[in-house]
Scaffold this motif. Structure first.
Motif, PDB file in Angstrom:
ATOM      1  N   UNK A 198       0.868  -1.170   0.000  1.00  0.00           N
ATOM      2  CA  UNK A 198       0.000   0.000   0.000  1.00  0.00           C
ATOM      3  C   UNK A 198       0.906   1.222   0.000  1.00  0.00           C
ATOM      4  N   UNK A 199       0.909   1.937  -1.113  1.00  0.00           N
ATOM      5  CA  UNK A 199       1.799   3.078  -1.283  1.00  0.00           C
ATOM      6  C   UNK A 199       0.980   4.349  -1.416  1.00  0.00           C
ATOM      7  N   UNK A 200       1.171   5.267  -0.498  1.00  0.00           N
ATOM      8  CA  UNK A 200       0.470   6.539  -0.489  1.00  0.00           C
ATOM      9  C   UNK A 200      -1.041   6.342  -0.549  1.00  0.00           C
ATOM     10  N   UNK A 201      -1.516   5.348   0.185  1.00  0.00           N
ATOM     11  CA  UNK A 201      -2.945   5.067   0.265  1.00  0.00           C
ATOM     12  C   UNK A 201      -3.503   4.227  -0.861  1.00  0.00           C
ATOM     13  N   UNK A 202      -2.675   3.892  -1.854  1.00  0.00           N
ATOM     14  CA  UNK A 202      -3.141   3.111  -2.995  1.00  0.00           C
ATOM     15  C   UNK A 202      -2.647   1.673  -2.878  1.00  0.00           C
ATOM     16  N   UNK A 203      -3.572   0.710  -2.697  1.00  0.00           N
ATOM     17  CA  UNK A 203      -3.147  -0.694  -2.581  1.00  0.00           C
ATOM     18  C   UNK A 203      -2.790  -1.290  -3.938  1.00  0.00           C
ATOM     19  N   UNK A 204      -1.819  -2.187  -3.920  1.00  0.00           N
ATOM     20  CA  UNK A 204      -1.380  -2.848  -5.148  1.00  0.00           C
ATOM     21  C   UNK A 204      -2.339  -3.940  -5.583  1.00  0.00           C
ATOM     22  N   UNK A 205      -3.210  -4.341  -4.710  1.00  0.00           N
ATOM     23  CA  UNK A 205      -4.013  -5.533  -4.941  1.00  0.00           C
ATOM     24  C   UNK A 205      -3.279  -6.701  -4.315  1.00  0.00           C
ATOM     25  N   UNK A 206      -3.994  -7.754  -4.045  1.00  0.00           N
ATOM     26  CA  UNK A 206      -3.388  -8.920  -3.396  1.00  0.00           C
ATOM     27  C   UNK A 206      -2.525  -9.668  -4.403  1.00  0.00           C
ATOM     28  N   UNK A 207      -1.278  -9.916  -4.027  1.00  0.00           N
ATOM     29  CA  UNK A 207      -0.319 -10.601  -4.900  1.00  0.00           C
ATOM     30  C   UNK A 207       0.009 -11.965  -4.289  1.00  0.00           C
ATOM     31  N   UNK A 208      -0.312 -13.067  -4.978  1.00  0.00           N
ATOM     32  CA  UNK A 208       0.111 -14.372  -4.460  1.00  0.00           C
ATOM     33  C   UNK A 208       1.635 -14.412  -4.377  1.00  0.00           C
ATOM     34  N   UNK A 209       2.188 -15.030  -3.334  1.00  0.00           N
ATOM     35  CA  UNK A 209       3.645 -15.004  -3.171  1.00  0.00           C
ATOM     36  C   UNK A 209       4.355 -15.659  -4.342  1.00  0.00           C
ATOM     37  N   UNK A 210       3.719 -16.623  -4.986  1.00  0.00           N
ATOM     38  CA  UNK A 210       4.354 -17.275  -6.131  1.00  0.00           C
ATOM     39  C   UNK A 210       4.514 -16.314  -7.312  1.00  0.00           C
ATOM     40  N   UNK A 211       3.790 -15.187  -7.319  1.00  0.00           N
ATOM     41  CA  UNK A 211       3.881 -14.191  -8.380  1.00  0.00           C
ATOM     42  C   UNK A 211       4.504 -12.879  -7.897  1.00  0.00           C
ATOM     43  N   UNK A 212       5.087 -12.881  -6.711  1.00  0.00           N
ATOM     44  CA  UNK A 212       5.560 -11.647  -6.092  1.00  0.00           C
ATOM     45  C   UNK A 212       6.989 -11.273  -6.447  1.00  0.00           C
ATOM     46  N   UNK A 213       7.738 -12.179  -7.015  1.00  0.00           N
ATOM     47  CA  UNK A 213       9.142 -11.917  -7.283  1.00  0.00           C
ATOM     48  C   UNK A 213      10.045 -12.320  -6.120  1.00  0.00           C
ATOM     49  N   UNK A 214       9.451 -12.723  -4.995  1.00  0.00           N
ATOM     50  CA  UNK A 214      10.240 -13.219  -3.863  1.00  0.00           C
ATOM     51  C   UNK A 214      10.749 -14.606  -4.227  1.00  0.00           C
ATOM     52  N   UNK A 215      12.001 -14.875  -3.925  1.00  0.00           N
ATOM     53  CA  UNK A 215      12.616 -16.157  -4.220  1.00  0.00           C
ATOM     54  C   UNK A 215      11.806 -17.291  -3.577  1.00  0.00           C
ATOM     55  N   UNK A 216      11.479 -18.369  -4.345  1.00  0.00           N
ATOM     56  CA  UNK A 216      10.719 -19.492  -3.784  1.00  0.00           C
ATOM     57  C   UNK A 216      11.377 -20.126  -2.562  1.00  0.00           C
ATOM     58  N   UNK A 217      12.689 -20.039  -2.468  1.00  0.00           N
ATOM     59  CA  UNK A 217      13.357 -20.621  -1.310  1.00  0.00           C
ATOM     60  C   UNK A 217      13.076 -19.812  -0.042  1.00  0.00           C
ATOM     61  N   UNK A 218      12.516 -18.618  -0.192  1.00  0.00           N
ATOM     62  CA  UNK A 218      12.141 -17.790   0.960  1.00  0.00           C
ATOM     63  C   UNK A 218      10.636 -17.848   1.213  1.00  0.00           C
ATOM     64  N   UNK A 219       9.826 -17.710   0.160  1.00  0.00           N
ATOM     65  CA  UNK A 219       8.393 -17.602   0.400  1.00  0.00           C
ATOM     66  C   UNK A 219       7.738 -18.915   0.805  1.00  0.00           C
ATOM     67  N   UNK A 220       8.434 -20.046   0.669  1.00  0.00           N
ATOM     68  CA  UNK A 220       7.828 -21.293   1.137  1.00  0.00           C
ATOM     69  C   UNK A 220       8.254 -21.654   2.559  1.00  0.00           C
ATOM     70  N   UNK A 221       8.987 -20.755   3.227  1.00  0.00           N
ATOM     71  CA  UNK A 221       9.436 -21.012   4.592  1.00  0.00           C
ATOM     72  C   UNK A 221       8.256 -21.083   5.554  1.00  0.00           C
TER      73      UNK A 221
END
Length: 164
Positions: free
Chosen positions: A52-75
């Motif tokens: 949420x940036x300056x009051x504007x939400x990005x929308x819900x992002x599944x972690x598998x589509x977030x750009x976070x490394x899978x070795x981190x988001x499956x912890x």
């Protein structure tokens, strides 16, 4: 005399026996701690995030589509129901490095019911932050961190993977 005993004494004794056996059950709602830890411990896995940036939400992002490394988001994050409030972060199905230990963070969690804040470690940010609980049920946890110096926040949702 027998007639009097059958007519009066037996119904009175029976009514007294059955009438005195009722107990009023009052439901006890689960506390934040009980929802978070279960009776012994409960493990949670990140499923989505929102920026949420300056009051504007990005929308819900599944972690598998977030750009976070899978070795981190499956912890897995485990909260214990012990007096020490033990907390563990452990590797999920994917390790970042094969030589990494399964449990890589052992720490504590802190919950303040008055303002629904929960402080714990989140692997995606590699740090321990004071989170505001937005939603907590037996199967889902949503927390939000407000950055103090900018008008932005991160919101993470976790699902429980254990019920014990």
């Amino acid at each position: 005399m027998r007639y009097l005993i059958r007519l009066v004494l037996i119904p009175v004794v029976t009514g007294w026996l059955f009438g005195g056996c009722s107990e009023k059950l009052e439901p006890k709602p689960a506390t934040y701690s009980q929802l978070l830890t279960g009776t012994e411990k409960k493990t949670w896995k990140m499923v989505s995030l929102q920026i949420i940036d300056d009051g504007t939400p990005s929308g819900v992002i599944p972690v598998s589509q977030s750009g976070i490394n899978p070795c981190i988001y499956d912890d897995l994050l485990t909260f214990y129901a012990n007096p020490e409030h033990k907390f563990e972060a452990s590797e999920g199905a994917t390790k970042c490095n094969a030589s990494d230990p399964d449990i890589y963070v052992t720490d504590t969690w802190t919950l303040v019911n008055a303002n629904a804040s929960l402080e714990f470690y989140i692997p995606a940010l590699d740090g321990k932050y004071p989170w505001t609980i937005k939603n907590l049920t037996a199967s889902a946890l949503t927390v939000q961190y407000y950055f103090p110096d900018i008008n932005a926040s991160y919101q993470f949702t976790f699902n429980s993977v254990t019920t014990k």
